[in-house]
Design an enzyme around this catalytic site. Structure first.
Site, PDB file in Angstrom:
ATOM      1  N   LYS A 111       0.827  -1.212   0.000  1.00  0.00           N
ATOM      2  CA  LYS A 111       0.000   0.000   0.000  1.00  0.00           C
ATOM      3  C   LYS A 111       0.860   1.260   0.000  1.00  0.00           C
ATOM      4  O   LYS A 111       0.528   2.230  -0.671  1.00  0.00           O
ATOM      5  CB  LYS A 111      -0.951   0.008   1.202  1.00  0.00           C
ATOM      6  CG  LYS A 111      -2.136  -0.938   1.027  1.00  0.00           C
ATOM      7  CD  LYS A 111      -3.215  -0.680   2.053  1.00  0.00           C
ATOM      8  CE  LYS A 111      -4.371  -1.665   1.893  1.00  0.00           C
ATOM      9  NZ  LYS A 111      -5.364  -1.595   2.943  1.00  0.00           N
ATOM     10  N   LYS A 194      -4.846  -9.923  -6.671  1.00  0.00           N
ATOM     11  CA  LYS A 194      -6.148 -10.178  -6.031  1.00  0.00           C
ATOM     12  C   LYS A 194      -7.168  -9.105  -6.433  1.00  0.00           C
ATOM     13  O   LYS A 194      -6.788  -7.953  -6.697  1.00  0.00           O
ATOM     14  CB  LYS A 194      -6.003 -10.255  -4.509  1.00  0.00           C
ATOM     15  CG  LYS A 194      -5.743  -8.945  -3.853  1.00  0.00           C
ATOM     16  CD  LYS A 194      -5.888  -9.012  -2.337  1.00  0.00           C
ATOM     17  CE  LYS A 194      -5.650  -7.595  -1.829  1.00  0.00           C
ATOM     18  NZ  LYS A 194      -5.676  -7.353  -0.459  1.00  0.00           N
ATOM     19  N   LYS A 197     -10.587  -3.391  -4.144  1.00  0.00           N
ATOM     20  CA  LYS A 197     -11.339  -2.156  -4.375  1.00  0.00           C
ATOM     21  C   LYS A 197     -10.427  -0.944  -4.490  1.00  0.00           C
ATOM     22  O   LYS A 197     -10.872   0.144  -4.751  1.00  0.00           O
ATOM     23  CB  LYS A 197     -12.394  -1.958  -3.293  1.00  0.00           C
ATOM     24  CG  LYS A 197     -11.896  -2.072  -1.878  1.00  0.00           C
ATOM     25  CD  LYS A 197     -13.065  -2.200  -0.899  1.00  0.00           C
ATOM     26  CE  LYS A 197     -12.566  -2.628   0.473  1.00  0.00           C
ATOM     27  NZ  LYS A 197     -13.628  -2.994   1.386  1.00  0.00           N
TER      28      LYS A 197
HETATM   29  P1  TYM Z   1     -10.847  -5.581   3.827  1.00  0.00           P
HETATM   30  O1  TYM Z   1     -11.827  -4.526   4.191  1.00  0.00           O
HETATM   31  O2  TYM Z   1      -9.816  -5.242   2.781  1.00  0.00           O
HETATM   32  O3  TYM Z   1     -11.578  -6.887   3.335  1.00  0.00           O
HETATM   33  C1  TYM Z   1     -12.636  -7.495   4.060  1.00  0.00           C
HETATM   34  C2  TYM Z   1     -12.534  -9.012   3.925  1.00  0.00           C
HETATM   35  O4  TYM Z   1     -12.555  -9.395   2.545  1.00  0.00           O
HETATM   36  C3  TYM Z   1     -11.456 -10.279   2.278  1.00  0.00           C
HETATM   37  N1  TYM Z   1     -10.997 -10.066   0.881  1.00  0.00           N
HETATM   38  C4  TYM Z   1     -10.859 -11.048  -0.014  1.00  0.00           C
HETATM   39  N2  TYM Z   1     -11.092 -12.378   0.051  1.00  0.00           N
HETATM   40  C5  TYM Z   1     -10.866 -13.108  -1.072  1.00  0.00           C
HETATM   41  N3  TYM Z   1     -10.445 -12.570  -2.247  1.00  0.00           N
HETATM   42  C6  TYM Z   1     -10.193 -11.256  -2.359  1.00  0.00           C
HETATM   43  N4  TYM Z   1      -9.794 -10.740  -3.525  1.00  0.00           N
HETATM   44  C7  TYM Z   1     -10.403 -10.421  -1.210  1.00  0.00           C
HETATM   45  N5  TYM Z   1     -10.276  -9.085  -0.967  1.00  0.00           N
HETATM   46  C8  TYM Z   1     -10.641  -8.889   0.314  1.00  0.00           C
HETATM   47  C9  TYM Z   1     -10.385  -9.875   3.281  1.00  0.00           C
HETATM   48  O5  TYM Z   1      -9.462 -10.921   3.488  1.00  0.00           O
HETATM   49  C10 TYM Z   1     -11.213  -9.560   4.511  1.00  0.00           C
HETATM   50  O6  TYM Z   1     -11.484 -10.741   5.248  1.00  0.00           O
HETATM   51  N6  TYM Z   1      -7.565  -5.358   7.607  1.00  0.00           N
HETATM   52  C11 TYM Z   1      -8.885  -5.840   7.191  1.00  0.00           C
HETATM   53  C12 TYM Z   1     -10.019  -5.305   8.045  1.00  0.00           C
HETATM   54  C13 TYM Z   1      -9.897  -5.563   9.502  1.00  0.00           C
HETATM   55  C14 TYM Z   1     -10.078  -6.825  10.132  1.00  0.00           C
HETATM   56  C15 TYM Z   1      -9.954  -6.552  11.549  1.00  0.00           C
HETATM   57  C16 TYM Z   1     -10.316  -8.118   9.675  1.00  0.00           C
HETATM   58  C17 TYM Z   1      -9.674  -4.657  10.479  1.00  0.00           C
HETATM   59  N7  TYM Z   1      -9.715  -5.224  11.701  1.00  0.00           N
HETATM   60  C18 TYM Z   1     -10.085  -7.597  12.467  1.00  0.00           C
HETATM   61  C19 TYM Z   1     -10.436  -9.152  10.595  1.00  0.00           C
HETATM   62  C20 TYM Z   1     -10.319  -8.881  11.982  1.00  0.00           C
HETATM   63  C21 TYM Z   1      -9.135  -5.400   5.773  1.00  0.00           C
HETATM   64  O7  TYM Z   1      -8.581  -4.422   5.314  1.00  0.00           O
HETATM   65  O8  TYM Z   1     -10.112  -6.114   5.139  1.00  0.00           O
END
Ligand code: TYM
Length: 329
Positions: A111, A194, A197
C-alpha cells in the site's frame, strides 16, 4: 461457545472477493458461534482524506452486511469508531508490537509503494496494531478472513502471546479461518493480482451492486490464456483457474470438479456470469430496501454497538488491570 470476530473497511464498494472470501463465511457462521462483525472506519481513515465520505460509506456497508444475510438478532454488527475501546487498546497494542514486525507486513509495503507520490500516514504503518485490538477486545477464538489477512492474524497472535507473557494471561489467542474456495479471488483482467477495491482500473472487479449486463461484460472480457483446455492449474493458467474458483465457490463445488463440466472458455465464462448474477440478485434487492430506511439501519447499528460495547469495555479493563495502570475509580 466459540467467539468469532471479523471486520471490513468502509473503503469503496464491496466486491465479489470480499463476499466469497469473508462475508459469506460470516453469514454461514452466525448460528454456530457468537459472532461480532465490525465496520472498521478508523482503519479506513488511513487512506481517506475527503470529509464526509467515511460516514456515508459506513452506512452503505452496514446495509450490505445485513443484505448478505447477517441477522441483527444473532450477529453483533458494530461501527468501530463508536466503540472508543478500539482506539484505547490500539495504543496498548502499538506498545506491544515492534517497529521491525510492522516493517515486515506485506500489506504495508504494497500500500505504501502504491501511494508513493501521496501522503503515507503513520496509521498505515501501525494499522496491524489497531487490527490486533479489534480482535483481542472480543476474546475471539476464530477470525474468518480471506487469504490476504493471514499475516495480520499471525501478528495478532504474536502480540497476544507477548502481552500474556509480559503481563499475565489476559487475551484469548485467535486463529485465522479461510474458506476452502474463494479465499483469494483474483482480478478478472489481471488474474495474478487479487481482486481489490483500491485498484485504479476496475474492469476486472465484480462489485456486489453491479448490474447483470455489467457482470456479463466483465466475465466475457476476463483474461484467460492462449490454449483452450479447461483445467484447474493456478500456476500455468491463472485466468481459467480464477473463473473455476469463482464458479465453484458460487455453486458450492470444487474447482477441479467444475473443470470437468466445461470444454470451452466461452461456456465457462457465461456459466460463471450467470451463477454470480443469480447469487447477487436477492442481495441487491435487500440492499436497496435496507438503504431506503436509514432510521431502521441506525437502530440496528446502535443495537450492535450496545452489545459490542459491553464485551469491549470488560476486555479493556482486564488489560489495563494486567498492565497495572492506576485505577481511575
Ligand atoms: P478488507 O476490508 O480489505 O476486506 C474485508 C474481507 O474481505 C477479504 N478479501 C478477499 N477475500 C478473497 N479474495 C479477495 N480478492 C479479497 N479481498 C478482500 C479480506 O481478506 C477480509 O477478510 N484489515 C482488514 C479489516 C480488519 C479486520 C480486523 C479483519 C480490520 N480489523 C479484524 C479481521 C479482523 C481489511 O482491510 O479487510
Amino acid at each position: 461457545m466459540t467467539r468469532v470476530l471479523s471486520c471490513i473497511q468502509p473503503t469503496g464498494e464491496v466486491h465479489l472477493g470480499n463476499y466469497l472470501g469473508a462475508l459469506r463465511t460470516w453469514v454461514a457462521g452466525q448460528h454456530k458461534a457468537d459472532v461480532f462483525h465490525g465496520i472498521v472506519d478508523l482503519h479506513a481513515l488511513t487512506v481517506t482524506e475527503k470529509p464526509g465520505l467515511i460516514g456515508t460509506n459506513t452506512l452503505q456497508l452496514a446495509a450490505m452486511l445485513f443484505a448478505v444475510g447477517l441477522d441483527p438478532d444473532v450477529a453483533t454488527v458494530f461501527v468501530q469508531s463508536h466503540i472508543a475501546e478500539h482506539s484505547q487498546l490500539g495504543w496498548i497494542m502499538e506498545c506491544t508490537v515492534s517497529f521491525g514486525e510492522l516493517s515486515r507486513m506485506t500489506q504495508f509495503k504494497d500500500k505504501s509503494a502504491k501511494r508513493e507520490a501521496e501522503f503515507v500516514s503513520a496509521g498505515l504503518f501501525t494499522y496491524p496494531a489497531l487490527q490486533a485490538a479489534d480482535i483481542l477486545l472480543y476474546d475471539a477464538n476464530e477470525v474468518p478472513v480471506g487469504d490476504d489477512q493471514r499475516q495480520h492474524i499471525e501478528i495478532t497472535r504474536d502480540i497476544a502471546i507477548r502481552f500474556n507473557h509480559r503481563f499475565g494471561e489476559t487475551f484469548v489467542i485467535p486463529k485465522a479461518v479461510t474458506p476452502a474456495s474463494g479465499a483469494r479471488v483474483m482480478d478478472l483482467q489481471s488474474p495474478t493480482s487479487k481482486m481489490s477495491k483500491s485498484g485504479d482500473d476496475d474492469s476486472g472487479v465484480i462489485y456486489m451492486l453491479d448490474e447483470p449486463s455489467k457482470i456479463e461484460k466483465k466475465f466475457k472480457r476476463a483474461v484467460t490464456d492462449s490454449d483452450s483446455e479447461v483445467v484447474f492449474d493456478r500456476e500455468r493458467k491463472p485466468g481459467v483457474a480464477n473463473l473455476l474458483e469463482i464458479l465453484a465457490a458460487t455453486t458450492n463445488s470444487t474447482p477441479q470438479k467444475t473443470a470437468e463440466s466445461y470444454t470451452r472458455y466461452g461456456d465457462l465464462k457465461s456459466a460463471s456470469a450467470d451463477a454470480v448474477i443469480a447469487m447477487l440478485a436477492p442481495i441487491q434487492k435487500r440492499y436497496n430496501e435496507l438503504l431506503g430506511d436509514k432510521a431502521e439501519l441506525m437502530r440496528l447499528i446502535h443495537k450492535g454497538n450496545d452489545r459490542a460495547q459491553v464485551v469491549a469495555s470488560a476486555t479493556l479493563a482486564r488489560a489495563q488491570k494486567s498492565i497495572g495502570f492506576l485505577s481511575s475509580k
